[in-house]
Every structure is written in C-alpha cells, then in structure tokens.
Scaffold this motif. Structure first.
Motif, mmCIF file in Angstrom:
data_model
loop_
_atom_site.group_PDB
_atom_site.id
_atom_site.type_symbol
_atom_site.label_atom_id
_atom_site.label_comp_id
_atom_site.label_asym_id
_atom_site.label_seq_id
_atom_site.Cartn_x
_atom_site.Cartn_y
_atom_site.Cartn_z
ATOM 1 N N UNK A 236 4.435 -0.201 12.386
ATOM 2 C CA UNK A 236 5.268 -0.038 11.200
ATOM 3 C C UNK A 236 6.491 -0.961 11.246
ATOM 4 N N UNK A 237 6.580 -1.758 12.289
ATOM 5 C CA UNK A 237 7.582 -2.805 12.357
ATOM 6 C C UNK A 237 7.077 -3.873 13.325
ATOM 7 N N UNK A 281 -0.037 -3.823 8.417
ATOM 8 C CA UNK A 281 0.278 -2.767 7.457
ATOM 9 C C UNK A 281 1.769 -2.417 7.422
ATOM 10 N N UNK A 282 2.582 -3.288 7.992
ATOM 11 C CA UNK A 282 4.030 -3.084 7.965
ATOM 12 C C UNK A 282 4.545 -3.140 6.528
ATOM 13 N N UNK A 283 3.926 -3.976 5.724
ATOM 14 C CA UNK A 283 4.409 -4.192 4.371
ATOM 15 C C UNK A 283 5.577 -5.151 4.362
ATOM 16 N N UNK A 284 6.405 -5.043 3.335
ATOM 17 C CA UNK A 284 7.519 -5.980 3.186
ATOM 18 C C UNK A 284 8.542 -5.815 4.296
ATOM 19 N N UNK A 286 10.226 -2.597 7.380
ATOM 20 C CA UNK A 286 10.319 -1.230 7.879
ATOM 21 C C UNK A 286 11.030 -0.334 6.860
ATOM 22 N N UNK A 287 10.506 0.864 6.664
ATOM 23 C CA UNK A 287 11.101 1.873 5.772
ATOM 24 C C UNK A 287 11.148 1.438 4.319
ATOM 25 N N UNK A 288 10.251 0.518 3.947
ATOM 26 C CA UNK A 288 10.066 0.134 2.552
ATOM 27 C C UNK A 288 8.604 0.412 2.205
ATOM 28 N N UNK A 289 8.383 1.152 1.136
ATOM 29 C CA UNK A 289 7.023 1.555 0.779
ATOM 30 C C UNK A 289 6.146 0.336 0.512
ATOM 31 N N UNK A 290 4.874 0.448 0.867
ATOM 32 C CA UNK A 290 3.896 -0.595 0.568
ATOM 33 C C UNK A 290 2.820 0.001 -0.332
ATOM 34 N N UNK A 291 2.110 -0.868 -1.039
ATOM 35 C CA UNK A 291 1.019 -0.396 -1.898
ATOM 36 C C UNK A 291 -0.032 0.337 -1.073
ATOM 37 N N UNK A 292 -0.316 -0.184 0.122
ATOM 38 C CA UNK A 292 -1.352 0.428 0.970
ATOM 39 C C UNK A 292 -0.946 1.815 1.443
ATOM 40 N N UNK A 293 0.320 1.956 1.875
ATOM 41 C CA UNK A 293 0.744 3.270 2.365
ATOM 42 C C UNK A 293 0.822 4.283 1.227
ATOM 43 N N UNK A 294 1.274 3.841 0.055
ATOM 44 C CA UNK A 294 1.325 4.735 -1.095
ATOM 45 C C UNK A 294 -0.073 5.236 -1.443
ATOM 46 N N UNK A 295 -1.034 4.334 -1.447
ATOM 47 C CA UNK A 295 -2.412 4.717 -1.757
ATOM 48 C C UNK A 295 -2.977 5.661 -0.698
ATOM 49 N N UNK A 296 -2.652 5.417 0.573
ATOM 50 C CA UNK A 296 -3.165 6.265 1.652
ATOM 51 C C UNK A 296 -2.585 7.678 1.571
ATOM 52 N N UNK A 297 -1.296 7.780 1.281
ATOM 53 C CA UNK A 297 -0.666 9.099 1.138
ATOM 54 C C UNK A 297 -1.364 9.877 0.025
ATOM 55 N N UNK A 298 -1.591 9.216 -1.104
ATOM 56 C CA UNK A 298 -2.245 9.881 -2.233
ATOM 57 C C UNK A 298 -3.681 10.271 -1.888
ATOM 58 N N UNK A 299 -4.394 9.369 -1.229
ATOM 59 C CA UNK A 299 -5.808 9.644 -0.941
ATOM 60 C C UNK A 299 -5.967 10.861 -0.036
ATOM 61 N N UNK A 300 -5.167 10.936 1.018
ATOM 62 C CA UNK A 300 -5.253 12.100 1.904
ATOM 63 C C UNK A 300 -4.822 13.372 1.184
#
Length: 358
Positions: A236-237, A281-284, A286-300
């Motif tokens: 994540x970083x 999968x760090x995204x932009x 640390x501690x900034x939401x990414x499209x992938x993490x947002x989708x994963x949270x929703x999917x689970x």
C-alpha cells in the motif's frame, strides 16, 4: 519443528493479553463460486477489544508484555493521522494501564488541514489519547525533512516525561518493534489449525503490507514448519530497495523471529526467495483511494456483507481479486486473505474513502 514447539517457545515470552484469539476463520462462499477459487478470511479485524480492531493488536500484546516488565509508564508511537496501528496500540495501552501518546502526520496537500474529527482519529480522541498532529507535504515515510520533524517531537516529549520520572517506550510506525515481530507466527499457526478443522489445505496466503510487521512472523512460521503455502503481499506504499521498508528488512526481521523460535535460520537469499510483494495496487499515493480498491470494497461488501478498508485492506483485496482474474491463482486453489483491519477508515474524508457507495 512442529506447532507444539512453536507454541511452547512463544508461551515463554512476556505478553499482556488484550485481544480475543484465535480470531475467526471462514469461507467466502459467494465469491468462491463466482471465481472458481476457494476464498477464506482470517479475521484479524475482529481481534478486539473493541469492534474496530486489527492485526496490530497481536504486536501490542507482546510489546506491552515486555514493557510492563520494564516498568514502562508511557508509550509513544507514530503514524499517519488515520493510523490503524496507533488506534490499536492506544487501546492496548489503556487496557494495560500505560499512557499512550500518538504523534501523527497529516498529508496536507492530499487531505487538507485537520478540521474535523473522523474515523480512527475520532476514536483516539474519544479514548482521551494525547495526540500531536504534524502537517507534512507528502508521505512522511519518504520525506526526510518531515521524518526528522516527527522524530524531533517524539524525542522532545520523551525527554519531558523522563524528566518527570516516567519510563517511556517509543514504538515505530505501524508497531515496528523487535518484541512484536513474532506475534504473527500465531496468526499462521491459527490458520493452519482452523483450515485443518475445515478440511482445507492452504495454497496461498494474501495480506496487505506497509510497515512490514506481519510478514516476518508469517514467513517465519511457514519456514519453521516447512509448509508449502505461498505468501503473497500487496503493498500500500512504495517498498523499493532504497526505502526504509523493503524486502531486505523483512528478511532480517524474519531471521530474528526464527531465532526466537529456536528454528533453523536460512540465509538471506533463501528468505528473499519466499517474499512476493506486488506494488501495482498502491494507486496514486498512500491513503488516497484508487479505482481498484473502491471496486474491491464494493465487491466484497455486495457479495458477502463484509467490509475492508480504503487505506490498507481494500487495496490488498484488490490485488487478490486481480490475481484471481488473471490466472496468478489457479482454479480450485484454497486462498486465505488476512483481514488486518482498517474499517475505521471507511468513515474518513472522501479523498481517503473514495466513491464506495456509488
């Protein structure tokens, strides 16, 4: 070495019991059917003592066990303003009768000035924890000037307390302290025992890596037991060779844990060969939401009614799902995701949380 020897070695160490162990282990039936892979969760997020918890509670138990023996009265630890580790250490310290102090960094360009109490910071203030918030201009892990300012605040507060006759312990970011690295040997052992009860042979263990406090114990247990499961870490970083946390640091910590267990200690190259860190999968930042993490949270959440967090576990789970989609995990595999916590950050500012409800 077997599990009995491991438990015996660990039982000799100082420990202040706070959490509720073993933490639950269960199948994700709906996601498993969808992917053709048998997914399981190891629920370190349910470690206690409150409903919002995580994997750092195990570290705290061993660190505070030794601290109590040494007569420590105050523990100072650090992290981002939304730190999961700081919250868990604060709760464990209060349970142990030790005063916690948090030195927290706020990434102002990303998150703005601290103007309202939200998420983990709100919970810290509810517990009455002394906090020092330092505005920084990026990830304090990688900015030397900001790191020096944080260290200066810690050293000054420690000196003040010691001048008053107190005994102070400083614990690094994420609970990084030598007394704690052995804790997640027990996580691995519990998973093996729980999987055996469920009639499951573990093929892969996935988890999120940031400060490198869980992986040494997981690796040490795997190596000591000679277990064939592959451990995969989703970062994540940034964890490159030139950063404060990297695979080499994990390898050295793993050696320390193996020595404490009385197990054979392989050479560095052999340990590094077991480390698999995916930094995609760090995204932009640390501690900034990414499209992938947002989708994963929703999917689970929509498949199982279970929440992971936006800073750590959402990005880790995003990595797991991508590995499943792209064939890095073979069909029919038994895969455990170690849910290390982070749900308090679902109530943070939009930059941190992302559009999870959309």
């Amino acid at each position: 070495m077997d599990i009995t020897h491991i438990r015996t070695a660990i039982s000799r160490l100082p420990r202040h019991h706070v959490g509720f162990y073993p933490t639950p282990f269960h199948a994700l039936s709906n996601l498993s059917r969808a992917y053709g892979i048998d997914f399981f969760l190891k629920r370190e997020d349910l470690a206690g003592p409150s409903a919002i918890s995580g994997s750092k509670m195990r570290l705290a138990e061993f660190i505070l066990g030794r601290a109590l023996e040494a007569g420590v009265t105050h523990v100072i630890t650090q992290g981002a303003h939304l730190t999961n580790s700081g919250l868990q250490f604060a709760a464990a310290c209060l349970n142990a009768g030790i005063t916690p102090i948090l030195v927290l960094a706020r990434n102002v360009p990303r998150h703005g000035e601290l103007s309202e109490l939200r998420g983990n910071y709100l919970l810290n203030k509810t517990m009455g924890v002394e906090t020092h918030v330092i505005n920084v201009h990026g990830n304090e892990w990688h900015a030397r000037e900001d790191a020096a300012r944080i260290t200066g605040v810690i050293e000054a507060r420690k000196a003040e307390l010691e001048a008053e006759g107190h005994t102070v312990l400083v614990v690094g970011t994420g609970g990084a302290h030598p007394d704690g690295f052995i804790a997640h040997v027990l996580t691995f052992v519990e998973m093996l025992e729980q999987a055996d009860t469920a009639g499951v042979e573990i093929d892969y263990v996935y988890h999120t890596i940031g400060t490198g406090t869980a992986l040494p114990g997981l690796l040490a247990a795997k190596l000591a037991l000679g277990h064939p499961a592959k451990i995969r870490s989703i970062a994540i970083q940034r964890l490159t060779e030139n950063d404060r946390m990297n695979a080499g640091v994990v390898a050295e910590r793993t050696k320390v844990v193996l020595s404490a267990l009385g197990a054979p200690v392989p050479d560095t190259a052999s340990i590094l060969a077991e480390i698999d860190i995916d930094q995609r999968f760090i995204g932009e930042e640390y501690a900034v939401a990414s499209d992938e993490s947002t989708a994963a949270i929703r999917e689970l959440a929509r498949a199982e009614g279970i929440f992971v967090g936006p800073v750590y576990t959402g990005k880790g789970f995003a990595g797991l799902l991508e590995h499943a989609r792209t064939g890095r995990i073979p069909d029919g595999s038994n895969v455990i995701f170690v849910h290390t916590g982070d749900t308090g950050n679902l109530f943070e500012i939009p930059t941190v949380v992302g559009p999870i409800a959309s």
